[in-house]
Design an enzyme around this catalytic site. Structure first.
Site, PDB file in Angstrom:
ATOM      1  N   ASP A  43       0.786  -1.237   0.000  1.00  0.00           N
ATOM      2  CA  ASP A  43       0.000   0.000   0.000  1.00  0.00           C
ATOM      3  C   ASP A  43       0.816   1.284   0.000  1.00  0.00           C
ATOM      4  O   ASP A  43       0.247   2.380  -0.002  1.00  0.00           O
ATOM      5  CB  ASP A  43      -0.955   0.004   1.199  1.00  0.00           C
ATOM      6  N   ASP A  64      -6.677  -4.195  -6.053  1.00  0.00           N
ATOM      7  CA  ASP A  64      -6.330  -2.876  -5.502  1.00  0.00           C
ATOM      8  C   ASP A  64      -4.890  -2.485  -5.829  1.00  0.00           C
ATOM      9  O   ASP A  64      -4.543  -1.306  -5.897  1.00  0.00           O
ATOM     10  CB  ASP A  64      -6.478  -2.871  -3.971  1.00  0.00           C
TER      11      ASP A  64
END
Ligand code: GLY
Length: 410
Positions: A129, A189
């Protein structure tokens, strides 16, 4: 009093209650076109509200050293996170965007203050992330003010992210948890983290980063999608790079279309086309967009249920964050395709933005813990952040408003 006047009083009462309170999202929550404001006016009002809310949230956050906003609790109070939470960069990003639009130096000062809170993220190597976190915070700070220290944080962050790329597999590994379940999990994602690598390649001249991003996107294109252009959430690979599992983590079930995941796919392939010019990415973005716009579970107001395969899309919880991601991507994608598709994408994004800017979704000043939008769904199955404000809903909403605004003044 006649029965007729009683009836009108009743109607008036119902109307005024329904008109001043935030209502549960429903299929009919889209405003009627005859009452719609011109788009430019709607956008300015929404941005004004976003600025108001973001200053409130900034003031609340300022004394909470090292913390970043996450969501609200059931009593509507601010819940914060440490910088290692995947969403830590979104609120600084909202502030940078709003500063860029308004020139309000108070927003820039807060953007800098909260961006600095993410400094340690540049060394995170235990998840993927880093791209979300740094590109949405330091990335905008670098774009708008260009401090050399920001550039270095971004380059270090890209180097950290690159440690998660296995050349035998050709993808960036998303997560390290659940090792007994997945050998090498890659989630849709992860498409969002490639933008940092592409930037780092240009900024440093190191072509390796770009090759990693392109390889990751190509393998995602090949392995994550179903024939109808919907995508799986998690694809796990064996040590030779062969697909071993296709599953979900946050969606309804393994074969469902988790709405935000479809949004990440749309957004990811749209910017991969912008950045590389490879038409295979444009074709994929168009396939995903057409799938979303034509989906029978997509409500007329453009705010999807949290998963497109819910049993009853009429009553299921909506996910404002998915709508915001999709809207922002569609505005950009509309530039890359021909009419009438371009007009269709732009019109759909407009519809989504009008819905998100209605009182159902847009928070009243001072409410919603200082967040801009209501009604997002973080992780439904874990009862985590369900029907709550979320920083990424706010980030992509503001981005979509600004993207649309820029195209109106061209
Ligand atoms: N990237 C995690 C999520 O979309 O919830």
């Amino acid at each position: 009093m006649t029965r007729r006047s009683l009836f009108f009083i009743l109607l008036l009462t119902l109307f005024s209650v329904g008109g001043t309170r935030a209502q549960a999202p429903s299929q009919t929550s889209r405003p009627q076109s005859r009452t719609e404001k011109p788009l430019a006016e709607m956008i300015e009002r929404a941005l004004e509200r976003a600025r108001e809310q973001s200053l409130i949230l900034s003031r609340a956050l300022e004394p909470l050293e090292g913390r970043l906003p996450k969501t609200t609790d059931d009593a509507g109070r601010l819940v914060t996170s440490d910088p290692g939470w995947w969403c830590s960069g979104f609120f600084p990003g909202v502030l940078w965007y709003l500063y860029e639009d308004s020139g309000d130096e108070r927003l820039a000062a807060y953007a800098e203050m909260f961006t600095r809170r993410l400094e340690e993220v540049q060394y995170i190597t235990d998840n993927h992330d880093v791209g979300f976190m740094l590109f949405c915070s330091y990335g905008h700070g670098w774009r708008l003010k260009a401090p050399e220290s920001y550039r270095q944080v971004l380059l270090n962050g890209a180097a950290s992210l690159a440690t998660r790329y296995d050349p035998r597999i050709g993808l960036i590994r998303s997560w390290d948890f659940n090792r007994e379940r997945w050998n090498y999990p890659v989630i849709i994602d992860n498409m969002m983290n490639l933008e940092l690598l592409l930037w780092a390649s240009r900024a440093s001249g190191d072509a390796r980063y770009r090759r990693m991003a392109v390889s990751h996107a190509d393998k995602t294109l090949k392995n994550h999608f179903r024939p109808d252009a919907s995508c799986y959430h998690v694809v796990s690979y064996d040590s030779r790079g062969r697909v071993e599992k296709r599953e979900t983590w946050q969606g309804l079930h393994d074969e469902s279309a988790w709405s935000r995941g479809q949004g990440w796919a749309l957004y990811g392939f749209t910017y991969m086309y912008r950045e590389t010019g490879h038409r295979r990415y444009l074709r994929q973005a168009v396939r995903v967009a057409d799938y979303l716009l034509g989906h029978p579970s997509m409500p007329s107001d453009g705010i999807p249920p949290w998963d497109l395969d819910v049993a009853d899309p009429q009553t299921a919880l909506r996910d404002a964050s998915a709508a915001a991601v999709i809207a922002s991507a569609l505005v950009e994608l509309s530039d890359h395709v021909e009419a009438p598709r371009s007009a269709r994408y732009r019109a759909f994004a407009e519809r989504q933005l009008r819905s998100l800017s209605s009182e159902t979704y847009l928070a009243a000043p001072g409410e919603n813990g200082g967040f801009i939008l209501r009604h997002s769904v973080g992780f439904y199955a874990q009862h985590s952040e369900v029907d709550k404000p979320l920083t990424y809903a706010d980030y992509y909403y503001v981005e979509a408003l600004l993207r649309m605004k820029r195209r109106l003044v061209r």
